[in-house]
Design an enzyme around this catalytic site. Structure first.
Site, PDB file in Angstrom:
ATOM      1  N   GLU A   1      12.893  -6.508  11.058  1.00 22.26           N
ATOM      2  CA  GLU A   1      12.562  -6.429   9.634  1.00 22.26           C
ATOM      3  C   GLU A   1      13.806  -6.341   8.748  1.00 22.26           C
ATOM      4  O   GLU A   1      13.960  -7.095   7.792  1.00 22.26           O
ATOM      5  CB  GLU A   1      11.678  -5.218   9.366  1.00 22.26           C
TER       6      GLU A   1
ATOM      7  N   SER B   1       0.808  -1.229   0.000  1.00 15.15           N
ATOM      8  CA  SER B   1       0.000   0.000   0.000  1.00 15.15           C
ATOM      9  C   SER B   1       0.835   1.270   0.000  1.00 15.15           C
ATOM     10  O   SER B   1       0.347   2.338  -0.355  1.00 15.15           O
ATOM     11  CB  SER B   1      -0.913   0.015   1.224  1.00 15.15           C
TER      12      SER B   1
ATOM     13  N   ASP C   1       9.017   4.082   8.840  1.00 11.96           N
ATOM     14  CA  ASP C   1       7.769   3.372   9.106  1.00 11.96           C
ATOM     15  C   ASP C   1       7.693   2.878  10.542  1.00 11.96           C
ATOM     16  O   ASP C   1       6.644   2.955  11.189  1.00 11.96           O
ATOM     17  CB  ASP C   1       7.624   2.189   8.150  1.00 11.96           C
TER      18      ASP C   1
ATOM     19  N   SER D   1       3.654  -3.034   6.748  1.00 13.76           N
ATOM     20  CA  SER D   1       4.465  -4.131   7.297  1.00 13.76           C
ATOM     21  C   SER D   1       5.071  -3.736   8.638  1.00 13.76           C
ATOM     22  O   SER D   1       5.073  -4.521   9.594  1.00 13.76           O
ATOM     23  CB  SER D   1       5.579  -4.517   6.318  1.00 13.76           C
TER      24      SER D   1
END
Length: 353
Positions: free
Chosen positions: A157, A120, A169, A125
């Site tokens: 991540e 998106s 993020d 995530s």
């Protein structure tokens, strides 16, 4: 590290907001920020990643991503590859058991869902990773603050799973709100600065905001790899574009604080042109077409949120024309809507009853 040894709460839920990247995206990549320092302007919105953690009566480890239609069932053991199955779920579970439970696995069920499709460009995530971390933090009563949570999400991540991307993020998800985030050169640290806007200015900004889904992005990892490659080879075009993107983020911050929303949109548009210069696959015909339709129907400016190649377009528009803008985008293959800002990071609670 403190060992918990048990769950203090056995049925918990979490929601974590997704974010819009207004400016500075790409300068949070370590290959840039470690050398030059990066800044990012982003805001969390009323779209969420959710997690639900409970004990498993079947004495299994069960991970479910409801929005993806995937289930990952494991025996109660630490002998699994975190990169298989549902890797974010596996990586967070493995870290929590190793760090806070002496490496002893627990039979747990963890289900998740996200309000938007994969790819998106809204930091989904990382919001999911933070939601998983927060679920364990509440269930095991772990003393994790927002900086620690963001750094842990980044570690899992980017370092343990090898997923490409920067740091904005994780920090947006862990803190929530409208923030100007400073990624200091030389790896000296990250400083999250909340944007202090007068309520009238904030209302005007929110009333001008439209998001539009342009289609699923399958390009983000390749785009980031291209940007990193350009920096490593000292590609002058990539480097100058990122310098310009960083300047634009600072300009947007100052304009927003003074309530100059239309001028902010002008910078947003210029920043989009600079972003497109960092990798050839950042845009495509669908994105270009929707942006052109938007500009013809009341939008002052816009850009793709996230790495690009698809995902959500964010637009600033004349509030008096916002309804017509949304209708025009939806009539031409987009999926557009108004959106509200949020000012909370992770919200977690014990399920009543």
């Amino acid at each position: 590290m403190k060992m918990s040894g048990e769950l203090k709460h056995t049925n918990v839920r979490v929601r974590v907001p997704l974010r819009l990247g207004l400016g500075g995206g790409g300068t949070d990549l370590a290959s840039y920020s470690d050398e030059y320092g990066g800044v990012v302007l982003n805001a969390t919105i009323d779209r969420y990643a959710y997690a639900h953690l409970t004990t498993n009566a079947d004495s299994q480890i069960c991970f479910t991503a409801d929005d993806l239609g995937k289930t990952d069932v494991l025996p109660v053991s630490m002998d699994f590859d975190i990169r298989d199955g549902l890797p974010l779920h596996r990586a967070v579970y493995a870290y929590m058991m190793e760090t806070y439970n002496g490496g002893v696995p627990m039979p747990l069920s963890i289900s998740t869902t996200i309000d938007v499709p994969a790819g998106s460009g809204l930091g989904a995530s990382s919001a999911l990773t933070v939601a998983l971390i927060e679920a364990f933090a509440l269930a095991m009563q772990l003393p994790l603050g927002p900086y620690e949570m963001a750094e842990l999400a980044f570690h899992l991540e980017r370092e343990r799973l090898g997923m490409m991307g920067g740091k904005q993020d994780q920090y947006a998800a862990a803190f929530g709100g409208f923030n100007f985030i400073d990624f200091q050169a030389g790896g000296r640290g990250v400083v999250v600065n909340p944007l202090r806007m007068h309520r009238d200015c904030l209302n005007e900004f929110e009333s001008s905001l439209v998001i539009c889904f342009s289609g699923q992005s399958r390009e983000s990892a390749r785009i980031i790899e291209h940007q990193v490659s350009g920096l490593k080879s000292m590609d002058e075009k990539t480097l100058q574009s990122l310098h310009e993107i960083k300047r634009h983020a600072a300009e947007m911050k100052n304009l927003l604080i003074s309530g100059q929303i239309k001028a902010t949109a002008d910078i947003l548009q210029r920043s989009w042109l600079a972003k497109k210069a960092t990798a050839s696959s950042i845009t495509n015909n669908a994105i270009d077409n929707l942006l052109e339709i938007a500009l013809q129907n009341g939008a002052w400016g816009g850009k793709v949120s996230g790495a690009g190649g698809g995902g959500f377009i964010m637009l600033l528009a004349d509030p008096a024309r916002r309804h017509n803008l949304i209708e025009a985008l939806n009539a031409n293959g987009g999926s557009a809507s108004a959106v509200r800002l949020t000012f909370e990071g992770p919200e977690s609670w014990v399920v009543p009853g």
